[in-house]
Write a protein that holds these residues in place. Structure first.
Motif, PDB file in Angstrom:
ATOM      1  N   GLY A   1       0.825  -1.209   0.000  1.00 45.42           N
ATOM      2  CA  GLY A   1       0.000   0.000   0.000  1.00 45.42           C
ATOM      3  C   GLY A   1       0.860   1.260   0.000  1.00 45.42           C
ATOM      4  O   GLY A   1       0.583   2.216  -0.729  1.00 45.42           O
ATOM      5  N   VAL A   2       1.907   1.268   0.802  1.00 46.55           N
ATOM      6  CA  VAL A   2       2.823   2.417   0.863  1.00 46.55           C
ATOM      7  C   VAL A   2       3.496   2.620  -0.489  1.00 46.55           C
ATOM      8  O   VAL A   2       3.605   3.749  -0.975  1.00 46.55           O
ATOM      9  CB  VAL A   2       3.875   2.225   1.985  1.00 46.55           C
ATOM     10  N   ARG A   3       3.931   1.529  -1.118  1.00 43.79           N
ATOM     11  CA  ARG A   3       4.565   1.650  -2.439  1.00 43.79           C
ATOM     12  C   ARG A   3       3.602   2.249  -3.463  1.00 43.79           C
ATOM     13  O   ARG A   3       4.008   3.045  -4.312  1.00 43.79           O
ATOM     14  CB  ARG A   3       5.098   0.296  -2.908  1.00 43.79           C
TER      15      ARG A   3
ATOM     16  N   GLY B   1      -0.141   7.394   3.894  1.00 39.15           N
ATOM     17  CA  GLY B   1       1.019   6.664   3.378  1.00 39.15           C
ATOM     18  C   GLY B   1       2.269   6.923   4.192  1.00 39.15           C
ATOM     19  O   GLY B   1       3.037   6.004   4.489  1.00 39.15           O
ATOM     20  N   SER B   2       2.465   8.177   4.597  1.00 38.76           N
ATOM     21  CA  SER B   2       3.651   8.529   5.392  1.00 38.76           C
ATOM     22  C   SER B   2       3.625   7.874   6.764  1.00 38.76           C
ATOM     23  O   SER B   2       4.628   7.286   7.196  1.00 38.76           O
ATOM     24  CB  SER B   2       3.748  10.050   5.548  1.00 38.76           C
ATOM     25  N   PHE B   3       2.502   7.983   7.460  1.00 34.91           N
ATOM     26  CA  PHE B   3       2.404   7.366   8.790  1.00 34.91           C
ATOM     27  C   PHE B   3       2.622   5.852   8.710  1.00 34.91           C
ATOM     28  O   PHE B   3       3.367   5.284   9.508  1.00 34.91           O
ATOM     29  CB  PHE B   3       1.044   7.641   9.441  1.00 34.91           C
ATOM     30  N   VAL B   4       1.976   5.195   7.757  1.00 34.91           N
ATOM     31  CA  VAL B   4       2.106   3.739   7.638  1.00 34.91           C
ATOM     32  C   VAL B   4       3.556   3.361   7.336  1.00 34.91           C
ATOM     33  O   VAL B   4       4.098   2.417   7.926  1.00 34.91           O
ATOM     34  CB  VAL B   4       1.132   3.169   6.579  1.00 34.91           C
ATOM     35  N   GLU B   5       4.214   4.128   6.470  1.00 36.19           N
ATOM     36  CA  GLU B   5       5.613   3.839   6.148  1.00 36.19           C
ATOM     37  C   GLU B   5       6.505   3.946   7.390  1.00 36.19           C
ATOM     38  O   GLU B   5       7.349   3.068   7.644  1.00 36.19           O
ATOM     39  CB  GLU B   5       6.106   4.786   5.066  1.00 36.19           C
ATOM     40  N   VAL B   6       6.327   5.000   8.165  1.00 33.54           N
ATOM     41  CA  VAL B   6       7.140   5.163   9.376  1.00 33.54           C
ATOM     42  C   VAL B   6       6.853   4.023  10.351  1.00 33.54           C
ATOM     43  O   VAL B   6       7.780   3.426  10.919  1.00 33.54           O
ATOM     44  CB  VAL B   6       6.889   6.536  10.040  1.00 33.54           C
ATOM     45  N   MET B   7       5.583   3.687  10.519  1.00 33.31           N
ATOM     46  CA  MET B   7       5.206   2.621  11.455  1.00 33.31           C
ATOM     47  C   MET B   7       5.785   1.269  11.026  1.00 33.31           C
ATOM     48  O   MET B   7       6.141   0.449  11.875  1.00 33.31           O
ATOM     49  CB  MET B   7       3.686   2.558  11.592  1.00 33.31           C
ATOM     50  N   LEU B   8       5.888   1.048   9.725  1.00 37.59           N
ATOM     51  CA  LEU B   8       6.484  -0.204   9.234  1.00 37.59           C
ATOM     52  C   LEU B   8       7.963  -0.306   9.585  1.00 37.59           C
ATOM     53  O   LEU B   8       8.504  -1.404   9.699  1.00 37.59           O
ATOM     54  CB  LEU B   8       6.312  -0.315   7.710  1.00 37.59           C
ATOM     55  N   ASN B   9       8.628   0.839   9.745  1.00 36.43           N
ATOM     56  CA  ASN B   9      10.057   0.852  10.075  1.00 36.43           C
ATOM     57  C   ASN B   9      10.325   1.091  11.554  1.00 36.43           C
ATOM     58  O   ASN B   9      11.456   1.352  11.948  1.00 36.43           O
ATOM     59  CB  ASN B   9      10.772   1.895   9.217  1.00 36.43           C
TER      60      ASN B   9
END
Length: 190
Positions: A37-39, A58-66
């Motif tokens: 989804g982020v991609r 997208g930004s929040f989910v990307e940070v949370m994934l890392n």
């Protein structure tokens, strides 16, 4: 005769099916699905300007994934300080984006007042102010903000948009049903 003007709205997603799939992935419990989804949101950013809710989700989910605390299976964990910076920027962009939209339609008002009118948590505005002008908020507080922001973005943007798409689809099917009901029946002569 009068010429009809046609307005074309350019969106970053190629279809509503792509939009729905991206929403499903961003909201998934599976980190691999969320990463897809982020991609997709990253691709959309290259195509067109995104609505704030889509971009910030997208930004929040990307940070949370890392963030190894929120996603123990991450292959690229970030340091606590880096996470603070990343989460703080997401909060700043969220508050600025939501309030900026409201500010365009009103005379200048305080961010706190606008956020209150829009029913966004006052502590988001305080967190934005603290991150912008004082010390970075604690990582614990920023993680809480990220979780709350994702919940609110899904509840206030993604789900209502999904429901609107479903209503449109049902209405279109109903219209098609009415328009074909008046057609003569074709007999099968086999």
């Amino acid at each position: 005769g009068a010429s009809a003007k046609m307005f074309v709205r350019v969106t970053a997603w190629s279809s509503w099916a792509e939009w729905r799939e991206t929403y499903r992935r961003l909201a998934s419990r599976d980190p691999a699905e969320r990463a897809l989804g982020v991609r997709r949101v990253q691709t959309w950013r290259l195509r067109a300007r995104l609505p704030v809710a889509v971009d910030v989700t997208g930004s929040f989910v990307e940070v949370m994934l890392n963030d190894a605390e929120l996603n123990p299976s991450t292959t690229s964990p970030r340091s606590d300080h880096e996470l603070q910076l990343l989460y703080a920027m997401c909060v700043i962009r969220l508050v600025n984006g939501i309030v900026d939209v409201a500010q365009k339609f009103k005379c200048a008002a305080s961010m706190s007042k606008l956020a209150q009118e829009l029913e966004w948590p006052a502590w988001f505005v305080e967190l934005r102010h603290e991150a912008s002008h004082q010390r970075l908020p604690s990582l614990h507080t920023l993680r809480l903000a990220a979780k709350e922001a994702i919940f609110l973005l899904f509840e206030r943007f993604w789900r209502p948009q999904q429901e609107q798409l479903e209503r449109r689809g049902r209405a279109r099917v109903a219209r098609l049903g009415r328009s074909t009901a008046s057609l003569p029946r074709v007999r099968d002569h086999r």
